[in-house]
Every structure is written in structure tokens, then in C-alpha cells.
Scaffold this active site. Structure first.
Site, short mmCIF file in Angstrom:
data_model
loop_
_atom_site.label_atom_id
_atom_site.label_comp_id
_atom_site.label_asym_id
_atom_site.label_seq_id
_atom_site.Cartn_x
_atom_site.Cartn_y
_atom_site.Cartn_z
N LYS A 282 -13.21 -15.63 -3.85
CA LYS A 282 -12.55 -14.67 -2.95
C LYS A 282 -12.22 -15.32 -1.60
CE LYS A 282 -11.20 -11.37 -0.53
NZ LYS A 282 -11.02 -9.95 -0.53
N CYS B 176 -9.27 -9.55 6.93
CA CYS B 176 -9.58 -10.36 5.74
C CYS B 176 -9.20 -11.80 5.98
CB CYS B 176 -8.82 -9.81 4.55
SG CYS B 176 -9.06 -8.04 4.38
N1 SAJ Z 1 1.30 -13.04 7.44
C1 SAJ Z 1 2.18 -13.93 8.03
N2 SAJ Z 1 3.04 -14.62 7.23
C2 SAJ Z 1 3.08 -14.45 5.87
C3 SAJ Z 1 2.17 -13.54 5.28
C4 SAJ Z 1 1.29 -12.85 6.10
O1 SAJ Z 1 2.18 -14.11 9.26
O2 SAJ Z 1 3.90 -15.11 5.22
C5 SAJ Z 1 0.34 -12.29 8.28
C6 SAJ Z 1 0.54 -10.77 8.24
O3 SAJ Z 1 1.54 -10.37 9.12
C7 SAJ Z 1 -0.84 -10.28 8.61
C8 SAJ Z 1 -1.76 -11.33 8.00
O4 SAJ Z 1 -0.96 -12.47 7.77
O5 SAJ Z 1 -0.99 -10.29 10.02
C9 SAJ Z 1 -2.43 -10.90 6.69
O6 SAJ Z 1 -1.52 -10.19 5.88
P1 SAJ Z 1 -1.45 -10.34 4.29
O7 SAJ Z 1 -0.43 -9.39 3.80
O8 SAJ Z 1 -1.26 -11.77 3.93
O9 SAJ Z 1 -2.90 -9.98 3.77
P2 SAJ Z 1 -3.95 -8.76 4.00
O10 SAJ Z 1 -4.90 -9.18 5.07
O11 SAJ Z 1 -3.27 -7.46 4.15
O12 SAJ Z 1 -4.69 -8.77 2.55
C10 SAJ Z 1 -5.29 -9.96 2.08
C11 SAJ Z 1 -4.81 -10.21 0.62
N3 SAJ Z 1 -5.18 -11.55 0.21
C12 SAJ Z 1 -4.28 -12.42 -0.33
O13 SAJ Z 1 -3.11 -12.14 -0.45
C13 SAJ Z 1 -4.79 -13.75 -0.77
C14 SAJ Z 1 -5.44 -9.18 -0.30
O14 SAJ Z 1 -5.11 -9.45 -1.64
C15 SAJ Z 1 -6.96 -9.16 -0.11
O15 SAJ Z 1 -7.59 -8.20 -0.95
C16 SAJ Z 1 -7.24 -8.80 1.32
O16 SAJ Z 1 -6.69 -9.83 2.14
C17 SAJ Z 1 -8.75 -8.68 1.51
O17 SAJ Z 1 -9.25 -7.54 1.57
O18 SAJ Z 1 -9.45 -9.71 1.52
#
Ligand code: SAJ
Length: 412
Positions: free
Chosen positions: A212, A266
Site C-alpha cells: 500500500k 494519503c
Molecule cells: N496530483 C497531481 N498530479 C497528478 C495527480 C495528482 O498534482 O498527476 C495531486 C492531486 O491534485 C492531489 C494529490 O496529488 O493533490 C493526490 O491526489 P490523487 O488523486 O493522486 O490521490 P488521492 O490522495 O485522492 O488517493 C490516493 C490513491 N492512490 C493512488 O492512486 C496510488 C487512492 O487509490 C488511495 O486509496 C488513496 O490515495 C489512499 O487512501 O491511500
């Protein structure tokens, strides 16, 4: 043996949807939370968190009596622990809520029970949970003590659902299930197969824990690459969005999107658990965290430079949430940037966040106004895009042409 009654400890962003989905499969679910407001809200058939369709399913299972919330744990066949695992000041994991959950369920455990830790956890936490339970219930045998037929089975099955898509991903995603013994993993798999359509793959608890953390660290490192690239491109007067789109035409290149920083509880947290467990070795993972955490400061510098061009700067910030199309402002780089701007009083400050009705307490009392998109576009001379919410994508370029624009999300 089938699971007739399951208890979910912690009714937050993960626990409540999990409890509701299990209940919708006809299992009697007892949800336990330490917050009276959450318990009362759920028992009225309502929800205290925002997640698409969650209100509908919670109302259905509460009405049919399949889901009930309580402050005090009761006996059940299985216990699923979905409590927060934040870090302390120095980025060291804080297992305090898991310890509290162990103390809460220990008195009601009986021989034959399964305990599953769903919270994202550092390596070794599942064994620690088993040890805490054993300390509290010396009359029972736990799997870290006896591998062969313990009285209680203990496993780790980390949640991996994406906020905003939780109900769909809860059912569709594959699950990694790590047991303290093979039999523990197998028993946990039986539980998850009652509602998961994806594959349930078993392993040991330590591998599941690191798996994870690895998933989120992988994403963090890749976002850090994009964020670093955006700063390099800026310096060399190259449009990073065009650059990434071109590079991604290579069949084995897939660069993520730069932004104002990484938010949520996360991706910005879990990599630190890897760093805490292997501080000397986790060099890249550690650096990625620092790169992403530094990005809001870089954006702030750009806004300061932009505001400097005007006698009376009117700055409009688009978005406060930690990512697009959600209302969650926790650990949001956009919110941090707006807070810093409000404290600095660089000029008049307007904020547009279509998913909230009032400013969060950290901004109330500061000189910042929550306005609608039209008002912001009409009044500002400096426009800062911080979140790529849907309504912002449709702003006609003619409306922003005369402004100094800082687009951290590549909207335009
Ligand atoms: N972000 C960027 N650029 C990107 C993708 C995301 O700047 O290309 C930023 C987003 O704006 C945000 C942060 O990253 O601020 C996180 O967003 P996210 O959509 O990547 O992830 P979370 O935090 O909403 O959810 C993640 C997910 N993990 C993965 O995709 C590996 C989700 O599947 C997990 O269950 C969750 O963390 C968790 O609970 O751990």
C-alpha cells in the site's frame, strides 16, 4: 463459517462506505465511531462525509436495519479497523488510533473472530496490533504467538479507493490481503469476497503493508518528477504542458500532471512511513516528498512577482480543494497558498471554490472573500488557477486575456 455480523471500527471516508457496501450484501453491520455526531447522523440514515451516492446506500441499509452505528463495540464475527494513521511532528507514523481501536474491541473479542486492519500502516503495524490485543486479552491466543490455530485471526487489507470514486472502486478494485498466517489471510479473503468483484490476492501482512505504501509513494515520486519538470521548464521559458504532451507521445513515457503541490492525507503522508522504516535507503522517495512539499512556495513566489506589476493588485485564486471536483480542503496545497497570500496582504484577495458554501475557519477573519467565478473574473487583474475543477475548464480565453495568469494546473 459465513460472516453473519461484521463490525467496522471508524466510520470515516473508508469505514462508512465499507460498512454500507457490506450491509448491502445482507450482512448485519455494526459501525463503531468515537464521534457522537457521526453515530447519530448515520443512525438517521444520513451521512457526515461527501462521497457520490454514499447517502443513497447508507439511507437504504439503515432503513432496512442492516447497518447500525454505535459508540461502544459489540460482539461480531469479524472486526475491520479503518481509523486514521497520521504522522507525528517529525514524520514518524502515529499508531495511536489503532491502539485505541484495539482497546475498544478487545473486551468483546471471542474465540474464532477475525480482525482486519484496513488503515494504511507502516511495516509491522499488523503484528503490533496483534501484540496489543494479546496484551489486553491474555486469555486468548493470537497469531503472532501461535501460528497453528490461534483463537483470533489477524490480517491486513489496505484500502486503495480513490476519493470521489469510492463506491465503485470498493467493489471493482483488486485487494491485497496479508495475513499474520496463511490461514488468517484465507479467512480475511472469505470476508472480502462477500463484496469485492476484483481479485482478492493473499500474501503476508508485511508485504501487504509495504504494498500500500509503495502504491502511494510511486504516485508521489511521479508527481514530483512532473513538478520538478515544471520548474525546469519555467526557468527555460518552455510550456511544460506542451512539453509533457509531446514526451507522452513516446510509447513508454507517461508523465503525470504538475500542480501547486500534493495534497490529501494519503499521497502526502504514506511515503513518510517508508522513509521512517528505512531512512538511509529511501533517498528518492524522501526527495520526492521534499520536491512536492516545496511546490506551494514556488507558486507563492510567482504570485508575488505577478502582484508586483500592479499598483492595486486584485488576485483571484480558483480552487481551495486538494484536487478537482471534491469539497475536501484538508492538507490542500491550494488552501495553504491562499492562507499565505491572505496573511501577506499583497492586495485584494478573492477566492472561488464552487464546492463549498463558506470559507474554512483557517481563512475566516482574514482579508479574503469567497466569490463566484463571474465576479472573480470581472474584478481581478491577477488570476491564479489552483484546482482544475470542471467549471474552470470552460472559462473562455477572451475573459482572461487581459490578466496576468498563473495556471498551476494547465487549465488553459
Ligand atoms: N496530483 C497531481 N498530479 C497528478 C495527480 C495528482 O498534482 O498527476 C495531486 C492531486 O491534485 C492531489 C494529490 O496529488 O493533490 C493526490 O491526489 P490523487 O488523486 O493522486 O490521490 P488521492 O490522495 O485522492 O488517493 C490516493 C490513491 N492512490 C493512488 O492512486 C496510488 C487512492 O487509490 C488511495 O486509496 C488513496 O490515495 C489512499 O487512501 O491511500
Amino acid at each position: 463459517m459465513t460472516f453473519k455480523r461484521v463490525s467496522v471500527i471508524g466510520l470515516g471516508y473508508i469505514g462508512l462506505p465499507t460498512a454500507a457496501v457490506l450491509a448491502s450484501r445482507g450482512i448485519e453491520v455494526i459501525g463503531v465511531d468515537v464521534t457522537t455526531r457521526a453515530v447519530e447522523t448515520i443512525n438517521r440514515g444520513e451521512v457526515h462525509i461527501v462521497e457520490p451516492d454514499l447517502d443513497i446506500i447508507v439511507q437504504a441499509v439503515v432503513t432496512t436495519g442492516k447497518l447500525r452505528a454505535t459508540l461502544e463495540p459489540e460482539a461480531a464475527d469479524a472486526f475491520m479497523i479503518a481509523v486514521p494513521t497520521p504522522f507525528k511532528e517529525d514524520h514518524v507514523p502515529d499508531l495511536g488510533y489503532i491502539r485505541q481501536a484495539a482497546e475498544a474491541i478487545a473486551p468483546v473479542l471471542v474465540k474464532g473472530n477475525l480482525v482486519v486492519l484496513e488503515s494504511t500502516s507502516p511495516v509491522g503495524a499488523t503484528e503490533q496490533l496483534s501484540a496489543w490485543l494479546a496484551e489486553l486479552r491474555p486469555d486468548l491466543r493470537f497469531p503472532h504467538q501461535v501460528k497453528d490455530k490461534p483463537d483470533i485471526q489477524v490480517a491486513h487489507c489496505p484500502e486503495r479507493v480513490l476519493p470521489g470514486h469510492v463506491l465503485q472502486e470498493l467493489v471493482a478494485n483488486d485487494r491485497v490481503i496479508g495475513g499474520l498466517t496463511e490461514a488468517c489471510a484465507e479467512r480475511a479473503r472469505e470476508l472480502y469476497q462477500t463484496f469485492v468483484r476484483g481479485e482478492c490476492i493473499t500474501t503476508d501482512a508485511r508485504t501487504a503493508e509495504l504494498c500500500k505504501l509503495t502504491e502511494n509513494a510511486f504516485r508521489d515520486v511521479n508527481i514530483a518528477f512532473a513538478n520538478e519538470l515544471s520548474i525546469i521548464a519555467d526557468k527555460q521559458r518552455i510550456n511544460v504542458w506542451e512539453l509533457i504532451a509531446l514526451a507522452n507521445r513516446h510509447p513508454r513515457v507517461n508523465i503525470l500532471n504538475p500542480g501547486p503541490g500534493v495534497g490529501g492525507h494519503c499521497i502526502a503522508v504514506d511515503p513518510w512511513f517508508i522513509v521512517a522504516g528505512a531512512p538511509e535507503e529511501a533517498r528518492l522517495i524522501h526527495t520526492a516528498r521534499l520536491v512536492n512539499d516545496a511546490k506551494p512556495r514556488y507558486v507563492l513566489d510567482k504570485v508575488r512577482a505577478a502582484a508586483d506589476q500592479f499598483k492595486r493588485p486584485v488576485i483571484a485564486c480558483l480552487g481551495l480543494a486538494f484536487k478537482a471536483d471534491i469539497d475536501d480542503l484538508r492538507e490542500s496545497p491550494a488552501r495553504a497558498i491562499v492562507e499565505a497570500l491572505a496573511q501577506e496582504r499583497l492586495g485584494e484577495l478573492l477566492v472561488v471554490e464552487p464546492n463549498i458554501r463558506e470559507l474554512p475557519p483557517s481563512l475566516a477573519g482574514l482579508e479574503v472573500q469567497l466569490v463566484d467565478l463571474d465576479t472573480a473574473l470581472e474584478r481581478c487583474n491577477t488570476l491564479v488557477a489552483l484546482v482544475d475543477h470542471k467549471p474552470f475548464k470552460h472559462i473562455p480565453l477572451s475573459r482572461i486575456a487581459s490578466k496576468v495568469v498563473i495556471d498551476t494546473r494547465g487549465l488553459w
